[in-house]
Design a protein around this motif. Structure first.
Motif, PDB file in Angstrom:
ATOM      1  N   ARG A 124       0.915  -1.313  -0.041  1.00 33.90           N
ATOM      2  CA  ARG A 124      -0.149  -0.094   0.151  1.00 33.90           C
ATOM      3  C   ARG A 124       1.064   1.284   0.034  1.00 33.90           C
ATOM      4  NH1 ARG A 124      -2.155  -1.770   5.762  1.00 33.90           N
ATOM      5  NH2 ARG A 124      -0.621  -1.013   7.085  1.00 33.90           N
ATOM      6  N   ASP A 125       2.009   1.208   0.610  1.00 36.25           N
ATOM      7  CA  ASP A 125       2.880   2.377   0.630  1.00 36.25           C
ATOM      8  C   ASP A 125       3.544   2.438  -0.742  1.00 36.25           C
ATOM      9  OD1 ASP A 125       2.030   2.875   3.044  1.00 36.25           O
ATOM     10  OD2 ASP A 125       3.954   2.429   4.198  1.00 36.25           O
ATOM     11  N   LEU A 126       3.596   1.618  -1.642  1.00 34.87           N
ATOM     12  CA  LEU A 126       4.371   1.840  -3.060  1.00 34.87           C
ATOM     13  C   LEU A 126       3.304   1.881  -4.065  1.00 34.87           C
ATOM     14  CD1 LEU A 126       6.872  -1.413  -2.308  1.00 34.87           C
ATOM     15  CD2 LEU A 126       7.115   1.444  -2.014  1.00 34.87           C
ATOM     16  N   GLU A 127       2.141   1.926  -3.672  1.00 35.00           N
ATOM     17  CA  GLU A 127       1.187   2.074  -5.073  1.00 35.00           C
ATOM     18  C   GLU A 127       1.123   3.243  -5.925  1.00 35.00           C
ATOM     19  OE1 GLU A 127      -2.939   1.933  -3.061  1.00 35.00           O
ATOM     20  OE2 GLU A 127      -2.593  -0.150  -2.612  1.00 35.00           O
ATOM     21  N   GLY A 128       1.818   4.270  -5.418  1.00 32.29           N
ATOM     22  CA  GLY A 128       2.021   5.491  -6.217  1.00 32.29           C
ATOM     23  C   GLY A 128       3.201   5.637  -6.697  1.00 32.29           C
ATOM     24  N   VAL A 129       4.230   4.678  -6.819  1.00 33.01           N
ATOM     25  CA  VAL A 129       5.451   4.654  -7.424  1.00 33.01           C
ATOM     26  C   VAL A 129       5.502   4.974  -8.821  1.00 33.01           C
ATOM     27  CG1 VAL A 129       5.561   2.289  -7.690  1.00 33.01           C
ATOM     28  CG2 VAL A 129       7.691   3.607  -7.514  1.00 33.01           C
ATOM     29  N   SER A 130       6.259   5.640  -9.234  1.00 35.14           N
ATOM     30  CA  SER A 130       6.452   5.883 -10.671  1.00 35.14           C
ATOM     31  C   SER A 130       7.252   4.833 -11.157  1.00 35.14           C
ATOM     32  CB  SER A 130       6.989   7.410 -11.307  1.00 35.14           C
ATOM     33  OG  SER A 130       7.223   7.385 -12.739  1.00 35.14           O
TER      34      SER A 130
END
Length: 411
Positions: A124-130
């Motif tokens: 959940r803490d890596l969902e927005g990674v580019s």
């Protein structure tokens, strides 16, 4: 043999924690075996009947109900537990990373490649990674972005760099490429896979920084003439910064230098320190001699160059865990803090470093390393303050950026 409820439990004289089941009519051990009278020894025996009644059936029923309640309520417990887990915010504060981020920097526009065991990108803490790319050099399954590490090493390193949820990584705005080159054990021994991964980062992904939280001792499959060394040198010659772990061999007396490829002159080798700033004993020591040329190492290429927090660092872990977080220690963690700091600096001064031709030259890379050495907390520059375990000092990202600006005459 009588029913179980009519038996007794008798402690063993040598270890009273061990209980033997006996018939009530059996004489058992004499009192002298316990240092007691025979009657006192007899009183040590427990009838199984009351114990059975306590455990069965009501004990089993209440245990089952408690287990079901725990399973049903776990999402609520997890939601409460995760925010109160001790984090590593101090590490981002102490290294000056948060101070740089407070100016609006996040690493945006900078391309970073992590070579490791992969990453559990569903966290959940890596969902927005580019995510700019993923390549599997271990099993050649390029469709499933995952972490094959037994200790989810790659996911932890990824979180330290780009997490943006429960905690914020060092450079959450970078464009990230993930090269899965290490197997479940996290070993760097497969130098061919690591070399291929580094070349993929350089040729296909055209990154600005390659982060290597890995390494091996010279002669252990990744020697000074290995394919990994060749691949790293190719990246350096192409103007790509390489940041690598110094290694966790500080207590091994037979090893006298940082790991390969951290021992390559152009690489930024990173050691680990405690929160107090004291060097972590397992952090590898650097040799005064360059193994590639045989000459003495000189400023700003003495090894290691810098140290950063690396003990009990909180980060993302596999989503198979609940909550999906863990702590780790080592120069691997320290490496990512330096990678993140460099990402913020390249966002700020990357165009100035590249100049009109848009290419970062070898001189530019030396400038950045010189600025790093001069900026290090407690470092004195020009080699005078170099320590073979701590390097030129502890990472101060804000001062590093200031020194780069000074070197570029931008102040």
């Amino acid at each position: 043999m009588p029913p179980i409820e009519h038996l007794e439990l008798m402690p063993e004289p040598d270890d009273p924690r061990l209980l033997t089941t006996v018939d009530p009519s059996a004489p058992g051990y004499p009192g002298e075996a316990y240092g007691l009278t025979d009657e006192e020894a007899r009183q040590l025996r427990w009838p199984l009947g009351p114990i059975k009644e306590a455990l069965w059936p009501w004990g089993a029923v209440f245990f089952s109900i408690g287990t079901l309640l725990l399973l049903v309520s776990w999402p609520f417990i997890d939601a409460y537990l995760t925010p109160v887990l001790p984090d590593s915010e101090w590490a981002y504060e102490d290294t000056g990373i948060r101070r740089l981020q407070s100016t609006g920097l996040s690493g945006e526009g900078v391309d970073v490649c992590i070579v490791d065991t992969g990453a559990d990108i569903s966290h959940r803490d890596l969902e927005g990674v580019s995510l700019a790319g993923f390549r599997d050099f271990y099993e050649e399954n390029n469709e499933e972005v995952r972490d094959v590490g037994d200790e989810y090493h790659g996911t932890m390193m990824t979180g330290l760099l780009v997490a943006n949820g429960t905690f914020t990584g060092a450079a959450p705005g970078v464009s990230l490429s993930i090269a899965l080159a290490l197997g479940p054990e996290g070993s760097s021994g497969q130098q061919d896979r690591v070399a291929l991964a580094i070349r993929w980062c350089r040729i296909t992904q055209e990154v600005d920084i390659i982060s290597l939280s890995l390494g091996a001792n010279p002669g252990d499959g990744m020697g000074t003439d290995s394919e990994t060394v060749a691949a790293v040198n190719e990246a350096l010659q192409a103007g790509i910064f390489v940041v690598a772990a110094a290694g966790n061999t500080g207590l091994e007396g037979s090893i006298s230098d940082v790991s390969v490829p951290a021992n390559i002159p152009g690489v930024i080798a990173v050691g680990a320190v405690f929160r107090s700033g004291v060097s972590w004993p397992d952090s590898a020591s650097g040799s005064a001699t360059d193994p590639y040329g045989g000459d003495n190492r000189t400023f700003p290429d003495q090894k290691p160059e810098i140290s950063a927090p690396g003990v009990n660092i909180f980060s993302t872990a596999t989503t198979d865990l609940t909550p999906p977080y863990a702590y780790s220690s080592g120069t691997s963690d320290s490496t990512v803090f330096v990678t993140g700091a460099l990402s913020l600096i390249l966002e700020l001064y990357g165009e100035d470093l590249a100049g009109g031709d848009g290419i970062i030259s070898q001189e530019d890379m030396v400038l950045v390393k010189r600025a790093l050495a001069n900026s290090a907390a407690s470092g004195e520059g020009d080699g005078a303050g170099h320590d073979n375990r701590l390097g030129y000092g502890k990472l101060d990202a804000f001062e590093w950026a200031s020194q780069v600006a000074f070197e570029l005459n931008l102040n």
